[in-house]
Design a protein around this motif. Sequence first.
Motif, short mmCIF file in Angstrom:
data_model
loop_
_atom_site.label_atom_id
_atom_site.label_comp_id
_atom_site.label_asym_id
_atom_site.label_seq_id
_atom_site.Cartn_x
_atom_site.Cartn_y
_atom_site.Cartn_z
N ALA A 140 3.43 9.93 -11.48
CA ALA A 140 3.10 8.68 -12.19
C ALA A 140 3.17 7.48 -11.25
N LEU A 141 4.19 7.47 -10.39
CA LEU A 141 4.32 6.38 -9.42
C LEU A 141 3.15 6.38 -8.45
N CYS A 142 2.74 7.57 -8.01
CA CYS A 142 1.56 7.68 -7.14
C CYS A 142 0.33 7.10 -7.82
N GLY A 143 0.19 7.40 -9.11
CA GLY A 143 -0.94 6.86 -9.85
C GLY A 143 -0.92 5.34 -9.88
N LEU A 144 0.27 4.78 -10.07
CA LEU A 144 0.39 3.31 -10.08
C LEU A 144 0.05 2.73 -8.72
N GLN A 145 0.53 3.37 -7.66
CA GLN A 145 0.24 2.86 -6.32
C GLN A 145 -1.23 3.04 -5.97
N LEU A 146 -1.85 4.11 -6.45
CA LEU A 146 -3.29 4.28 -6.24
C LEU A 146 -4.06 3.17 -6.94
N ALA A 147 -3.63 2.81 -8.13
CA ALA A 147 -4.28 1.72 -8.85
C ALA A 147 -4.19 0.41 -8.08
N THR A 148 -3.06 0.19 -7.40
CA THR A 148 -2.93 -1.04 -6.61
C THR A 148 -3.90 -1.02 -5.43
N CYS A 149 -4.12 0.19 -4.87
CA CYS A 149 -5.08 0.28 -3.77
C CYS A 149 -6.49 -0.07 -4.26
N TYR A 150 -6.87 0.50 -5.42
CA TYR A 150 -8.18 0.16 -5.99
C TYR A 150 -8.30 -1.34 -6.23
N GLN A 151 -7.24 -1.93 -6.75
CA GLN A 151 -7.23 -3.37 -7.04
C GLN A 151 -7.49 -4.18 -5.76
N MET A 152 -6.78 -3.82 -4.69
CA MET A 152 -6.91 -4.57 -3.44
C MET A 152 -8.24 -4.30 -2.74
N LEU A 153 -8.89 -3.19 -3.10
CA LEU A 153 -10.21 -2.88 -2.55
C LEU A 153 -11.33 -3.50 -3.39
N GLY A 154 -10.93 -4.28 -4.40
CA GLY A 154 -11.92 -4.94 -5.25
C GLY A 154 -12.52 -4.05 -6.30
N GLN A 155 -11.87 -2.92 -6.59
CA GLN A 155 -12.38 -1.95 -7.57
C GLN A 155 -11.55 -2.03 -8.86
N ARG A 156 -11.59 -3.17 -9.50
CA ARG A 156 -10.76 -3.41 -10.68
C ARG A 156 -11.06 -2.42 -11.81
N ASP A 157 -12.31 -2.05 -12.00
CA ASP A 157 -12.65 -1.10 -13.07
C ASP A 157 -11.95 0.24 -12.86
N LYS A 158 -11.96 0.72 -11.61
CA LYS A 158 -11.27 1.98 -11.31
C LYS A 158 -9.76 1.82 -11.50
N ALA A 159 -9.25 0.65 -11.13
CA ALA A 159 -7.82 0.40 -11.29
C ALA A 159 -7.43 0.44 -12.76
N VAL A 160 -8.22 -0.22 -13.61
CA VAL A 160 -7.92 -0.27 -15.05
C VAL A 160 -7.99 1.13 -15.65
N ALA A 161 -9.02 1.88 -15.28
CA ALA A 161 -9.17 3.24 -15.81
C ALA A 161 -7.96 4.10 -15.45
N LEU A 162 -7.47 3.95 -14.23
CA LEU A 162 -6.31 4.73 -13.79
C LEU A 162 -5.03 4.24 -14.46
N LEU A 163 -4.87 2.93 -14.58
CA LEU A 163 -3.68 2.39 -15.25
C LEU A 163 -3.55 2.94 -16.67
N GLN A 164 -4.67 3.12 -17.32
CA GLN A 164 -4.65 3.62 -18.69
C GLN A 164 -4.32 5.11 -18.76
N ARG A 165 -4.45 5.81 -17.63
CA ARG A 165 -4.13 7.24 -17.57
C ARG A 165 -2.67 7.50 -17.17
N ILE A 166 -1.98 6.49 -16.69
CA ILE A 166 -0.63 6.67 -16.16
C ILE A 166 0.30 7.38 -17.16
N PRO A 167 0.27 7.05 -18.45
CA PRO A 167 1.16 7.75 -19.38
C PRO A 167 0.98 9.27 -19.38
#
Length: 594
Positions: free
Chosen positions: A329-356
């Motif tokens: 789960a933590l890896c998923g959160l950190q991956l979402a931050t990578c997407y966010q910093m790469l300007g891929q907010r849509d991918k970040a949001v999709a992953l954040l919603q899968r974290i649970p």
Amino acid sequence: MAQFADILTGINHIWNNQYEDAERVFDARRAHQPRYALHYAEVAFLRSFITADTNDTEEASHRLKAAKDLAENTLKAFEKGTIPAGYPQLDKKEFANALLDTKVVYGDSLYMVAVLQFTRDNKLKGALNMRKSWKIFEECLKSVESQSKVDATFYSDELLRSLHFGAGFFLFAMSIIPAKFLKLIELAGFRADRDAGLKYIRECYESGGIRSPFATIVLLFNNLLLPRGLANPSKFLKEADVLIKDSLVKYPQGSLFQVMGSHCARKQCRIEEGIMCMEDALANCKTLKCEPLIYKYELACCFVMKLDYATAAVHFEELIKAEKFQVRALCGLQLATCYQMLGQRDKAVALLQRIPTFASKKSSVDPIVVNQAKRYNNNGGNFMAFELLFIRRDLAKMEQYATQLLASLEQCAANTKALNPYKPDADNNPRKLGNAFRTSLIGLSKKLDSIGGSPKSADNVDYTADDRAAYLMLKGAILKSLEKGDEAIALFKELLSFQDYIKEKWYVSYSLYELGESLFQKGLLKEAQEAMKKCNSISGYDWEDPLKIRLRVTIDQLKKGGVMTEADDEDTVVDGASSTTALASSSSSSSGSS
């Protein structure tokens, strides 16, 4: 004792990454002799921390329980004056040594079981096993002291070193757990003493023998992964460098020492060297049945520290596919931050919603990760990459990237209202509700939110105060690492000036701690003490346990300096929603300055 020579061969295999060879040595007698069963269990115990695979952890737990049960049954036989099955004939002295060795193994197995229980959020059981372990070591130490007055050579040197390692490891471990759990053990009259524990551990390292490599790892853990509080880290890093180099001469394939080398390099802002050490560690783990996932995780974190989010994302993407990975789960959160910093907010949001869906019910950190993922999904996630670097204590080791960090932080803040000073509305001060009522509402809100029953829409939440707080805390931490103390102090104090309006309370607690360190570095001891005391009085927030561990070290240092007293060192529970994390203890939970 003759058996120690045989065991030393197996121990050397363990620390040189030759786990199967080690298991063959210990497997021969593990069914009858507790020491062999213990070291057979240690193979799985250490391997479980390398792979972070739930199956490996289960296997380690199973083996440790078997070692504990065997030691307990063997002890009963010895105490009846009989020689247990599987032992040769023993004279009086050999019998006494075998009896003491069984007690030491019993104590060792109990605290190792407790360590796994703490990592799996069974902290009450862990604390009780720790207390039981200490009573055994205490009895053994008294017995040895009494016998040494009659015959100083009665017990073998190797056995005494094993006893001292067990007692030292226990004392050391007790000095770093949060105070609220320590109280369960101190009821038995025990007081944690890190210095005494490290003295035993250092003696074991220097004298060689079967516990020397394990003692080395404990010393490295102390020097590199634990908070330094207010101490100058230079001497710790210097000792760590020597320990790592010496160990790799003896154990050239020793991946655990290479990982420590990576941490040591990162703490000295040598991130490229840290990456090379992790790659060497991974290369030496090709024969493991399960992948060394925690090593791959640390390598990914190295690339985040290098601000190479694209490469880090590739590693995190591989890690979240491992369903048995304990920090998935933590890896998923950190991956979402990578997407966010790469300007891929849509991918970040999709992953954040899968974290649970990645979270484990047995994990103490996953509820925090899920909560933060939900928050980042709702608030835009502008600061999440910086916040995870801050929580991991990586942000303080990135001096060479400070200019880029500050520029990136300003850019992210520009997406919010965070660049503008927050102007509180006195009529809407939450404290007007009254502390008790307000605390109840916060607790109820968290519970409703955790089960998806909160009636409040994300669109109706005003994150202005929290965005400003995140910006001030993060910028203050970066400036503090650059030794710009006055600027950092001003930022932390501004945050605290509107703390009543901040929803995410870990911003307040962590800023109080950072402020306290900054004030101490300027020689303002009384003000530093007040900040630490206020920080220690807060509880019930996300990422709490890493900070409480740092506070234990810092408050002990302030006490020794006469700045604080025992009365100041109390945990005050605000609500029952105190969360915990293994993030800092399994990764980089300290920085060059703390």
